[in-house]
Write a protein that holds these residues in place. Structure first.
Motif, PDB file in Angstrom:
ATOM      1  N   ASP A 117      48.828 -16.004 -18.010  1.00 30.19           N
ATOM      2  CA  ASP A 117      47.992 -15.985 -19.221  1.00 30.19           C
ATOM      3  C   ASP A 117      48.019 -17.352 -19.906  1.00 30.19           C
ATOM      4  O   ASP A 117      46.974 -17.852 -20.347  1.00 30.19           O
ATOM      5  N   ILE A 118      49.211 -17.955 -19.984  1.00 28.37           N
ATOM      6  CA  ILE A 118      49.331 -19.271 -20.624  1.00 28.37           C
ATOM      7  C   ILE A 118      48.547 -20.302 -19.825  1.00 28.37           C
ATOM      8  O   ILE A 118      47.829 -21.134 -20.410  1.00 28.37           O
ATOM      9  N   ALA A 119      48.674 -20.237 -18.505  1.00 28.22           N
ATOM     10  CA  ALA A 119      47.929 -21.180 -17.670  1.00 28.22           C
ATOM     11  C   ALA A 119      46.426 -20.985 -17.890  1.00 28.22           C
ATOM     12  O   ALA A 119      45.669 -21.963 -18.011  1.00 28.22           O
ATOM     13  N   GLY A 120      45.999 -19.719 -17.953  1.00 28.86           N
ATOM     14  CA  GLY A 120      44.581 -19.428 -18.217  1.00 28.86           C
ATOM     15  C   GLY A 120      44.163 -19.943 -19.584  1.00 28.86           C
ATOM     16  O   GLY A 120      43.076 -20.520 -19.751  1.00 28.86           O
ATOM     17  N   MET A 121      45.024 -19.751 -20.578  1.00 30.10           N
ATOM     18  CA  MET A 121      44.716 -20.211 -21.935  1.00 30.10           C
ATOM     19  C   MET A 121      44.652 -21.733 -21.981  1.00 30.10           C
ATOM     20  O   MET A 121      43.792 -22.302 -22.662  1.00 30.10           O
ATOM     21  N   LYS A 122      45.579 -22.386 -21.253  1.00 29.55           N
ATOM     22  CA  LYS A 122      45.544 -23.850 -21.209  1.00 29.55           C
ATOM     23  C   LYS A 122      44.234 -24.327 -20.586  1.00 29.55           C
ATOM     24  O   LYS A 122      43.619 -25.274 -21.062  1.00 29.55           O
ATOM     25  N   ASN A 127      38.964 -26.442 -21.355  1.00 30.79           N
ATOM     26  CA  ASN A 127      37.509 -26.248 -21.313  1.00 30.79           C
ATOM     27  C   ASN A 127      36.921 -26.366 -22.715  1.00 30.79           C
ATOM     28  O   ASN A 127      35.867 -26.990 -22.921  1.00 30.79           O
ATOM     29  N   LEU A 128      37.619 -25.766 -23.714  1.00 30.23           N
ATOM     30  CA  LEU A 128      37.149 -25.853 -25.093  1.00 30.23           C
ATOM     31  C   LEU A 128      37.188 -27.293 -25.587  1.00 30.23           C
ATOM     32  O   LEU A 128      36.264 -27.742 -26.276  1.00 30.23           O
ATOM     33  N   ASP A 129      38.269 -28.002 -25.241  1.00 35.35           N
ATOM     34  CA  ASP A 129      38.355 -29.409 -25.637  1.00 35.35           C
ATOM     35  C   ASP A 129      37.177 -30.188 -25.053  1.00 35.35           C
ATOM     36  O   ASP A 129      36.537 -30.989 -25.755  1.00 35.35           O
ATOM     37  N   ASN A 130      36.911 -29.931 -23.772  1.00 39.30           N
ATOM     38  CA  ASN A 130      35.770 -30.607 -23.123  1.00 39.30           C
ATOM     39  C   ASN A 130      34.456 -30.196 -23.817  1.00 39.30           C
ATOM     40  O   ASN A 130      33.584 -31.035 -24.072  1.00 39.30           O
TER      41      ASN A 130
END
Length: 160
Positions: A117-122, A127-130
């Motif tokens: 989940d953390i890896a997915g969130m990262k 993606n959000l940062d991009n």
């Protein structure tokens, strides 16, 4: 006949005297044997007295040993109870260990899921940062376009 009788009597007396002497000698031997037997009996009595003391001592020791055995039996009974309690404790601890192993396995699975989940969130965060960076770039372009439009509007208003 009186002489014959005297002779017979003398012979009989001599024979009886020999027998008496023989019996006296036998009696002396018997007295010596009796003295020896008395000494043997006295020694045997002493031996019996010593043996009686030994028996009394052994009885006393036996009583002590019986007491020691009784104490040891109580100790053994107590130890058996302790062992039974410890076996129950070990059984309970084994069950606790089994439960804890299950909990650890469950927590490891949960940890793996949380890591995923953390890896997915990262990844989502990246993606959000991009996405925000692209939006920011678009906003910059839009602001520049807005400024350009405002400038064009001002120029048009002046030109009118």
């Amino acid at each position: 006949m009186a002489e014959v009788t005297n002779e017979l009597l003398l012979t009989a007396i001599k024979e009886l005297s020999g027998e008496v002497l023989s019996m006296k000698a036998e009696m002396k031997e018997m007295k010596a044997d009796i003295a020896g037997l008395k000494q043997d009996v006295a020694e045997l009595k002493q031996d019996v007295a010593v043996l009686k003391q030994d028996v009394a001592s052994l009885k006393s020791e036996m009583a002590e040993v019986k007491q020691d055995i009784a104490v040891l039996k109580q100790d053994v009974a107590g130890l058996k109870q302790d062992v039974a309690v410890l076996k129950q404790d070990v059984s309970g601890l084994k069950q606790d260990v089994a439960v804890l192993k299950q909990d650890v396995a469950f927590l490891k699975n949960e940890r793996a899921e949380v890591k995923q989940d953390i890896a997915g969130m990262k990844k989502d965060l990246d993606n959000l940062d991009n996405y925000y960076a692209r939006l920011d770039d678009k906003m910059d372009v839009l602001f520049e376009d807005l400024i350009s439009v405002k400038t064009d509007i001002r120029h048009l208003k002046k030109a009118r």
